[in-house]
Design a protein around this motif. Structure first.
Motif, PDB file in Angstrom:
ATOM      1  N   PRO A 166       0.858  -1.155   0.044  1.00 56.03           N
ATOM      2  CA  PRO A 166       0.036   0.150   0.032  1.00 56.03           C
ATOM      3  C   PRO A 166       0.734   1.108  -0.116  1.00 56.03           C
ATOM      4  O   PRO A 166       2.019   1.396   0.539  1.00 56.03           O
ATOM      5  CB  PRO A 166      -0.818  -0.146   1.257  1.00 56.03           C
ATOM      6  CG  PRO A 166       0.177  -0.896   1.984  1.00 56.03           C
ATOM      7  CD  PRO A 166       0.703  -2.074   1.357  1.00 56.03           C
ATOM      8  N   LEU A 167       0.463   2.231  -0.617  1.00 61.38           N
ATOM      9  CA  LEU A 167       0.770   3.812  -0.501  1.00 61.38           C
ATOM     10  C   LEU A 167       0.527   4.827   0.461  1.00 61.38           C
ATOM     11  O   LEU A 167      -0.564   4.753   0.574  1.00 61.38           O
ATOM     12  CB  LEU A 167       0.875   4.357  -1.952  1.00 61.38           C
ATOM     13  CG  LEU A 167       1.326   3.381  -3.181  1.00 61.38           C
ATOM     14  CD1 LEU A 167       1.133   3.967  -4.338  1.00 61.38           C
ATOM     15  CD2 LEU A 167       2.803   2.980  -3.167  1.00 61.38           C
ATOM     16  N   SER A 168       1.510   5.204   1.099  1.00 64.69           N
ATOM     17  CA  SER A 168       0.974   6.210   2.210  1.00 64.69           C
ATOM     18  C   SER A 168       0.854   7.524   1.600  1.00 64.69           C
ATOM     19  O   SER A 168       1.115   7.639   0.373  1.00 64.69           O
ATOM     20  CB  SER A 168       2.022   6.134   3.329  1.00 64.69           C
ATOM     21  OG  SER A 168       3.257   6.505   2.795  1.00 64.69           O
ATOM     22  N   VAL A 169       0.645   8.459   2.205  1.00 61.15           N
ATOM     23  CA  VAL A 169       0.355   9.947   1.720  1.00 61.15           C
ATOM     24  C   VAL A 169       1.601  10.517   1.137  1.00 61.15           C
ATOM     25  O   VAL A 169       2.681  10.258   1.798  1.00 61.15           O
ATOM     26  CB  VAL A 169      -0.137  10.836   2.878  1.00 61.15           C
ATOM     27  CG1 VAL A 169      -0.176  12.231   2.486  1.00 61.15           C
ATOM     28  CG2 VAL A 169      -1.246  10.290   3.712  1.00 61.15           C
ATOM     29  N   GLY A 170       1.569  11.094   0.122  1.00 59.08           N
ATOM     30  CA  GLY A 170       2.507  11.504  -0.835  1.00 59.08           C
ATOM     31  C   GLY A 170       2.407  11.660  -2.261  1.00 59.08           C
ATOM     32  O   GLY A 170       1.253  11.185  -2.862  1.00 59.08           O
ATOM     33  N   TRP A 171       3.634  12.027  -2.922  1.00 55.55           N
ATOM     34  CA  TRP A 171       3.639  11.921  -4.503  1.00 55.55           C
ATOM     35  C   TRP A 171       4.110  10.688  -5.032  1.00 55.55           C
ATOM     36  O   TRP A 171       5.276  10.357  -4.320  1.00 55.55           O
ATOM     37  CB  TRP A 171       4.028  13.264  -4.907  1.00 55.55           C
ATOM     38  CG  TRP A 171       3.204  14.596  -4.869  1.00 55.55           C
ATOM     39  CD1 TRP A 171       3.407  15.415  -3.834  1.00 55.55           C
ATOM     40  CD2 TRP A 171       2.231  14.950  -5.898  1.00 55.55           C
ATOM     41  NE1 TRP A 171       2.501  16.245  -4.056  1.00 55.55           N
ATOM     42  CE2 TRP A 171       1.799  16.215  -5.250  1.00 55.55           C
ATOM     43  CE3 TRP A 171       1.843  14.370  -7.246  1.00 55.55           C
ATOM     44  CZ2 TRP A 171       1.018  16.904  -5.881  1.00 55.55           C
ATOM     45  CZ3 TRP A 171       0.891  15.265  -7.610  1.00 55.55           C
ATOM     46  CH2 TRP A 171       0.224  16.155  -7.128  1.00 55.55           C
ATOM     47  N   TYR A 172       3.785  10.036  -6.260  1.00 53.62           N
ATOM     48  CA  TYR A 172       4.446   8.907  -6.579  1.00 53.62           C
ATOM     49  C   TYR A 172       4.500   8.894  -7.999  1.00 53.62           C
ATOM     50  O   TYR A 172       3.509   9.677  -8.907  1.00 53.62           O
ATOM     51  CB  TYR A 172       3.673   7.466  -6.063  1.00 53.62           C
ATOM     52  CG  TYR A 172       3.717   7.437  -4.919  1.00 53.62           C
ATOM     53  CD1 TYR A 172       4.559   6.696  -4.038  1.00 53.62           C
ATOM     54  CD2 TYR A 172       2.643   7.958  -4.041  1.00 53.62           C
ATOM     55  CE1 TYR A 172       4.610   6.417  -2.755  1.00 53.62           C
ATOM     56  CE2 TYR A 172       2.434   7.686  -2.516  1.00 53.62           C
ATOM     57  CZ  TYR A 172       3.632   7.120  -1.989  1.00 53.62           C
ATOM     58  OH  TYR A 172       3.620   6.791  -0.594  1.00 53.62           O
ATOM     59  N   PHE A 173       5.625   8.202  -8.654  1.00 54.70           N
ATOM     60  CA  PHE A 173       5.839   8.287  -9.998  1.00 54.70           C
ATOM     61  C   PHE A 173       4.890   7.325 -10.632  1.00 54.70           C
ATOM     62  O   PHE A 173       4.949   6.148 -10.138  1.00 54.70           O
ATOM     63  CB  PHE A 173       7.300   8.031 -10.400  1.00 54.70           C
ATOM     64  CG  PHE A 173       7.407   7.736 -12.004  1.00 54.70           C
ATOM     65  CD1 PHE A 173       7.584   8.974 -12.518  1.00 54.70           C
ATOM     66  CD2 PHE A 173       7.791   6.647 -12.466  1.00 54.70           C
ATOM     67  CE1 PHE A 173       7.988   8.841 -13.860  1.00 54.70           C
ATOM     68  CE2 PHE A 173       8.331   6.633 -13.802  1.00 54.70           C
ATOM     69  CZ  PHE A 173       8.471   7.467 -14.399  1.00 54.70           C
ATOM     70  N   ALA A 174       4.261   7.687 -11.616  1.00 56.09           N
ATOM     71  CA  ALA A 174       3.043   6.986 -12.186  1.00 56.09           C
ATOM     72  C   ALA A 174       3.195   7.084 -13.714  1.00 56.09           C
ATOM     73  O   ALA A 174       2.401   8.081 -14.206  1.00 56.09           O
ATOM     74  CB  ALA A 174       1.608   7.224 -11.731  1.00 56.09           C
ATOM     75  N   PRO A 175       3.902   6.667 -14.337  1.00 57.67           N
ATOM     76  CA  PRO A 175       4.211   6.676 -15.872  1.00 57.67           C
ATOM     77  C   PRO A 175       2.996   5.990 -16.684  1.00 57.67           C
ATOM     78  O   PRO A 175       2.078   5.494 -16.076  1.00 57.67           O
ATOM     79  CB  PRO A 175       5.468   6.024 -16.208  1.00 57.67           C
ATOM     80  CG  PRO A 175       5.453   4.713 -15.141  1.00 57.67           C
ATOM     81  CD  PRO A 175       5.108   5.437 -13.989  1.00 57.67           C
ATOM     82  N   PRO A 176       2.898   6.370 -17.934  1.00 55.46           N
ATOM     83  CA  PRO A 176       1.546   5.820 -18.585  1.00 55.46           C
ATOM     84  C   PRO A 176       1.686   4.450 -18.466  1.00 55.46           C
ATOM     85  O   PRO A 176       2.686   3.638 -18.667  1.00 55.46           O
ATOM     86  CB  PRO A 176       2.004   6.290 -20.154  1.00 55.46           C
ATOM     87  CG  PRO A 176       2.918   7.528 -19.889  1.00 55.46           C
ATOM     88  CD  PRO A 176       3.680   7.220 -18.699  1.00 55.46           C
ATOM     89  N   GLY A 177       0.474   3.916 -18.403  1.00 55.56           N
ATOM     90  CA  GLY A 177       0.231   2.563 -18.022  1.00 55.56           C
ATOM     91  C   GLY A 177       0.011   2.188 -16.494  1.00 55.56           C
ATOM     92  O   GLY A 177      -0.227   0.896 -16.255  1.00 55.56           O
ATOM     93  N   THR A 178       0.178   3.087 -15.674  1.00 57.47           N
ATOM     94  CA  THR A 178       0.142   2.867 -14.229  1.00 57.47           C
ATOM     95  C   THR A 178      -1.081   3.774 -13.636  1.00 57.47           C
ATOM     96  O   THR A 178      -1.210   5.333 -13.955  1.00 57.47           O
ATOM     97  CB  THR A 178       1.472   3.465 -13.604  1.00 57.47           C
ATOM     98  OG1 THR A 178       2.568   2.345 -14.270  1.00 57.47           O
ATOM     99  CG2 THR A 178       1.258   3.153 -12.065  1.00 57.47           C
ATOM    100  N   ASN A 179      -1.693   3.310 -12.793  1.00 60.06           N
ATOM    101  CA  ASN A 179      -2.811   4.090 -12.059  1.00 60.06           C
ATOM    102  C   ASN A 179      -2.696   3.755 -10.730  1.00 60.06           C
ATOM    103  O   ASN A 179      -2.112   2.882 -10.163  1.00 60.06           O
ATOM    104  CB  ASN A 179      -4.194   3.524 -12.412  1.00 60.06           C
ATOM    105  CG  ASN A 179      -4.448   3.465 -14.139  1.00 60.06           C
ATOM    106  OD1 ASN A 179      -4.305   2.721 -14.704  1.00 60.06           O
ATOM    107  ND2 ASN A 179      -4.822   4.984 -14.429  1.00 60.06           N
ATOM    108  N   ILE A 180      -3.171   4.727 -10.020  1.00 66.35           N
ATOM    109  CA  ILE A 180      -2.799   4.812  -8.395  1.00 66.35           C
ATOM    110  C   ILE A 180      -4.371   5.205  -7.923  1.00 66.35           C
ATOM    111  O   ILE A 180      -4.979   6.159  -8.225  1.00 66.35           O
ATOM    112  CB  ILE A 180      -2.025   5.667  -7.888  1.00 66.35           C
ATOM    113  CG1 ILE A 180      -0.521   5.286  -8.138  1.00 66.35           C
ATOM    114  CG2 ILE A 180      -2.012   5.807  -6.302  1.00 66.35           C
ATOM    115  CD1 ILE A 180       0.695   6.275  -7.607  1.00 66.35           C
ATOM    116  N   TYR A 181      -4.914   3.954  -7.269  1.00 69.06           N
ATOM    117  CA  TYR A 181      -6.402   4.468  -6.647  1.00 69.06           C
ATOM    118  C   TYR A 181      -6.295   4.684  -5.316  1.00 69.06           C
ATOM    119  O   TYR A 181      -5.314   4.278  -4.791  1.00 69.06           O
ATOM    120  CB  TYR A 181      -7.154   2.921  -6.850  1.00 69.06           C
ATOM    121  CG  TYR A 181      -7.356   2.632  -8.441  1.00 69.06           C
ATOM    122  CD1 TYR A 181      -8.507   3.171  -8.897  1.00 69.06           C
ATOM    123  CD2 TYR A 181      -6.349   1.931  -9.154  1.00 69.06           C
ATOM    124  CE1 TYR A 181      -8.981   2.919 -10.227  1.00 69.06           C
ATOM    125  CE2 TYR A 181      -6.567   1.762 -10.612  1.00 69.06           C
ATOM    126  CZ  TYR A 181      -8.082   1.916 -10.910  1.00 69.06           C
ATOM    127  OH  TYR A 181      -8.292   1.939 -12.225  1.00 69.06           O
TER     128      TYR A 181
END
Length: 292
Positions: free
Chosen positions: A63-78
């Motif tokens: 799981p991802l905590s609070v913050g900014w994350y690299f999400a290149p094309p083809g990647t989604n963060i829900y």
């Protein structure tokens, strides 16, 4: 040709404008790339990274905590909420939905009932990826689909074992609590924590049945009041009998004492005497005096 003012060495105005436009374009391009290649997990939420292409396609188990994350094309963060949220399924079309979302169910005799139901929930951050793997949906879709269906089924199953008077009266709370336990057991392993389930209004029954229930309740209350009145009257009568028996017993004891000891009469007379002698005593003896 060179001019004395050096104008041959200055770029034209048109060339400068093109360079400015190019710079602005590059900045906008960088901003757009940043917007499309970075995603943010907001406070109060947990993130789930989903890769749609490449050898690592699938749901990330971390799981991802609070913050900014690299999400290149083809990647989604829900995002799933880890704080307590509530939702109410109601008949009203002016609240959370323009549709009638109330729950319909039946009692053991097949009588149709309905009710507004509310739920409080949050997501276990450590199991958020499991929840996404199970439903592949955002939180709103899970609430509208799997959670609603599970709650409805739990209410329907328990209500089918009860009569309408039980559902409307003494078993109303037990019905919703039983449904809550079943829903909690179902969703806890996948990370959806259902905190509370409660009626958001009165259970709706047909008017004719409601009138019968109210009439029965009124009759029962009247019967209880009558029983209370009878009990009070009986208690009063028993108290009067007890007092009479006590008084009779006291008189009997006193009479027996006087019979066996006549001096008690003189003693009582002395106790009641105010200490004054009569003005004329006649020829007889004075009161309370033994003339023998």
């Amino acid at each position: 040709m060179a001019y004395g003012d050096g104008s041959a060495f200055r770029p034209s105005v048109g060339a400068q404008a093109r360079r400015v436009l190019l710079a602005v374009f590059l900045v906008i391009l960088l901003i757009l790339m940043a917007l499309f290649t970075f995603a943010r997990v907001q406070p109060g939420y947990v993130g789930i990274r989903v890769n749609n292409i490449g050898t690592g396609a699938g749901v990330s188990p971390e799981p991802l905590s609070v913050g900014w994350y690299f999400a290149p094309p083809g990647t989604n963060i829900y995002e799933y909420p880890i704080y307590t949220r509530t939702y109410t399924w109601t008949k009203s079309t002016t609240e959370q939905s323009p549709l009638d979302e109330s729950f319909a169910f039946q009692d053991k005799n097949g009588l149709g009932l309905s009710a507004d139901v509310a739920v409080a929930y949050h997501v276990d951050s450590s199991r958020a990826p499991i929840l996404f793997q199970r439903y592949r949906s955002n939180m709103d879709a899970i609430i509208a689909g799997p959670l609603r269906n599970a709650i409805r089924n739990a209410i329907v199953e328990r209500a089918a074992q009860l009569g309408v008077e039980e559902i409307y009266g003494p078993r109303k709370s037990e019905l919703i609590q039983t449904a809550l336990r079943r829903v909690q057991e179902y969703f806890a392993p996948v990370g959806l924590q259902v905190e509370q389930l409660y009626w958001a209004g009165n259970i709706v029954v047909p008017d004719a049945v409601l009138q019968q229930i109210n009439a029965k309740i009124a009759n029962e209350q009247a019967a209880l009041a009558a029983q209370a009145n009878v009990a009070t009257a009986r208690a009063d009568a028993e108290a009067r009998v007890a007092r009479a028996e006590g008084d009779a017993k006291a008189i009997q004891v006193e009479a027996e004492a006087i019979r066996t000891n006549p001096e008690i009469v003189k003693l009582r007379a002395v106790e009641k005497w105010d200490g004054k002698l009569p003005t004329y005593s006649g020829a007889g003896p004075l009161p309370f005096l033994d003339v023998k």
